[in-house]
Design an enzyme around this catalytic site. Structure first.
Site, PDB file in Angstrom:
ATOM      1  N   HIS A 173       0.863  -1.191   0.000  1.00  0.00           N
ATOM      2  CA  HIS A 173       0.000   0.000   0.000  1.00  0.00           C
ATOM      3  C   HIS A 173       0.893   1.233   0.000  1.00  0.00           C
ATOM      4  O   HIS A 173       1.869   1.298   0.739  1.00  0.00           O
ATOM      5  CB  HIS A 173      -0.910   0.018   1.228  1.00  0.00           C
ATOM      6  CG  HIS A 173      -2.049   0.989   1.108  1.00  0.00           C
ATOM      7  ND1 HIS A 173      -1.867   2.363   1.109  1.00  0.00           N
ATOM      8  CD2 HIS A 173      -3.380   0.790   0.980  1.00  0.00           C
ATOM      9  CE1 HIS A 173      -3.045   2.959   0.982  1.00  0.00           C
ATOM     10  NE2 HIS A 173      -3.981   2.035   0.897  1.00  0.00           N
ATOM     11  N   GLY A 190       4.952  22.418   9.670  1.00  0.00           N
ATOM     12  CA  GLY A 190       6.185  21.681   9.878  1.00  0.00           C
ATOM     13  C   GLY A 190       7.305  22.085   8.931  1.00  0.00           C
ATOM     14  O   GLY A 190       7.158  22.986   8.107  1.00  0.00           O
ATOM     15  N   PRO A 191       8.435  21.377   9.013  1.00  0.00           N
ATOM     16  CA  PRO A 191       9.628  21.730   8.239  1.00  0.00           C
ATOM     17  C   PRO A 191       9.529  21.339   6.768  1.00  0.00           C
ATOM     18  O   PRO A 191       8.711  20.504   6.390  1.00  0.00           O
ATOM     19  CB  PRO A 191      10.741  20.930   8.942  1.00  0.00           C
ATOM     20  CG  PRO A 191      10.026  19.727   9.491  1.00  0.00           C
ATOM     21  CD  PRO A 191       8.669  20.224   9.915  1.00  0.00           C
ATOM     22  N   VAL A 242      12.584  16.371   5.175  1.00  0.00           N
ATOM     23  CA  VAL A 242      11.913  15.145   5.603  1.00  0.00           C
ATOM     24  C   VAL A 242      12.868  14.244   6.381  1.00  0.00           C
ATOM     25  O   VAL A 242      13.991  13.989   5.924  1.00  0.00           O
ATOM     26  CB  VAL A 242      11.368  14.364   4.384  1.00  0.00           C
ATOM     27  CG1 VAL A 242      10.619  13.120   4.836  1.00  0.00           C
ATOM     28  CG2 VAL A 242      10.463  15.253   3.558  1.00  0.00           C
ATOM     29  N   SER A 243      12.429  13.769   7.522  1.00  0.00           N
ATOM     30  CA  SER A 243      13.174  12.743   8.245  1.00  0.00           C
ATOM     31  C   SER A 243      12.954  11.409   7.546  1.00  0.00           C
ATOM     32  O   SER A 243      11.814  11.006   7.311  1.00  0.00           O
ATOM     33  CB  SER A 243      12.680  12.653   9.701  1.00  0.00           C
ATOM     34  OG  SER A 243      13.042  11.415  10.273  1.00  0.00           O
ATOM     35  N   GLY A 284       9.236  10.349   7.703  1.00  0.00           N
ATOM     36  CA  GLY A 284       8.522  10.752   6.507  1.00  0.00           C
ATOM     37  C   GLY A 284       7.635  11.953   6.740  1.00  0.00           C
ATOM     38  O   GLY A 284       7.896  12.790   7.600  1.00  0.00           O
TER      39      GLY A 284
END
Length: 385
Positions: free
Chosen positions: A177, A266-267, A270-271, A275
């Protein structure tokens, strides 16, 4: 000791025990008669007026206690009536994990621990490696502005999300998915007396929490977005529908480190472990999956497109073709029950698949309808004292 002496000794002991028992019963009867005489003396020594006063006091006390019980029942009835008229919001929380039972159980326990928040359902799929939680709770609006000022679900959702971030690493995740993060999607839906604006406000509040406190990029959609951007538009901008592993699966982080589209909260970076996340507000859809017994993904994707409203099929229907096991591909549908029924979707898939010589199994719902959700929610919250 001889047998005769043993029998004599036993008989003597039996007679002694019988005598002790008889004496004990006699003393008990004497003490009971003495208590009766004492009660009689007290009754005779109490003047008639005092006895009548005592009976009146006891009667008043009894009526007062009855009144208190009636008031309790009345208060409970009013509280239940108020609850039935309350605003209720449903949230569907999609987490990219279902194969690690320990992690899923830990997140589930958080969703169940607050009696003011009801975990209505949980849907897990090992092939998708994804779990969906459906929660519901009330909201309280600010009297002067009408804005949502409180919902116990806000804190519960944040705890579930924090647990997911601390136990799931997107870099090691694989599933059939699509997803863009550990928390892939959160959708808020109004129930009972709640409005779409209520759902949008709660969605934006939670989005701000995640973006600012947890430092995860958030993309808004639906009524939570300033222009009402649909979730499908957000997903296309992010390349959500393109598998990155074996042509049928999603593995690891699928977004670039620097996002191509600016998030709403948010920033911008991406971490790779967490994600990004999509959060929106919309009318409650029905989720209906139809299994097709084939691994011919391109053919089933063409069937899927012909079923959807965008492809000229059934209006308002959205769908994905997803690999599901060794010999099956599912057409996962989102449909608006006010416009299209599950039977219509089933018939449409069967008809188009038959043109390709493919067999179709009976589809299934993955969640409750709106009415069933409300029925279960009130049944649970009204049973709590």
């Amino acid at each position: 000791m001889t047998l005769t002496s043993i029998r004599r000794h036993s008989s003597t002991a039996s007679q002694r025990n019988s005598w002790v028992s008889c004496t004990h019963r006699t003393r008990e009867r004497e003490r009971e008669r003495e208590r009766e005489r004492e009660r009689e003396r007290e009754h005779r020594s109490t003047p008639p007026l005092r006895r009548r006063t005592q009976r009146k006091r006891e009667g008043r006390r009894g009526r007062a206690e009855e009144g208190m019980e009636e008031q309790k029942h009345t208060d409970k009835a009013k509280a239940k009536l108020s609850m039935l008229k309350s605003k209720v919001i449903c949230c569907k929380l999609y987490i990219s994990e279902s194969q690690n039972a320990k992690v899923v159980d830990a997140i589930t326990r958080i969703g169940q621990k607050d009696p003011e928040v009801v975990l209505l359902s949980k849907f897990e799929d090992d092939h998708y490696n994804r779990v969906r939680y459906t929660l519901a709770s009330y909201i309280i609006n600010e009297n002067s502005t009408g804005e949502v000022k409180f919902s116990p679900m806000r804190r519960v959702l944040l705890e579930m999300i924090e647990k997911a971030f601390s136990t799931i690493n997107l870099e090691t995740h694989t599933g059939t998915h699509p997803r863009i993060g550990v928390i892939d999607d959160m959708s808020f839906h109004p129930l009972n007396q709640a409005t779409m604006e209520d759902a949008a406000q709660l969605a934006k509040t939670v989005a701000s929490d995640i973006g600012n406190f947890l430092q995860v990029p958030v993309f808004l959609y639906g009524a939570a977005h300033p222009t009402g951007k649909p979730v499908t538009a957000v997903r296309r901008e992010l390349g959500y529908f393109q598998p990155n592993y074996m042509g049928i699966q999603w593995m690891g982080q699928v977004l670039p480190d620097i996002l191509p589209v600016k998030p709403d909260e948010g920033p911008d970076h991406v971490s790779r472990e967490r994600g990004a996340i999509m959060i929106g507000a919309a009318p409650l859809p029905l989720n209906y999956n139809v299994p097709v017994l084939s691994k011919d993904i391109p053919t089933i994707r063409r069937i899927t497109r012909r079923v959807t409203g965008r492809g000229g099929g059934l209006p308002t229907v959205q769908a994905l073709a997803l690999s599901h096991g060794d010999d099956c591909t599912e057409i996962a549908c989102f449909l608006d029950p006010d416009h299209v029924s599950a039977d219509q979707v089933q018939q449409q898939v069967e008809q188009i698949a038959a043109e390709q010589g493919l067999e179709v199994e009976k589809g299934y719902f993955t969640d409750f309808s709106k009415d069933a959700m409300l029925e279960k929610y009130f049944k649970i919250v009204l049973s709590v004292d």
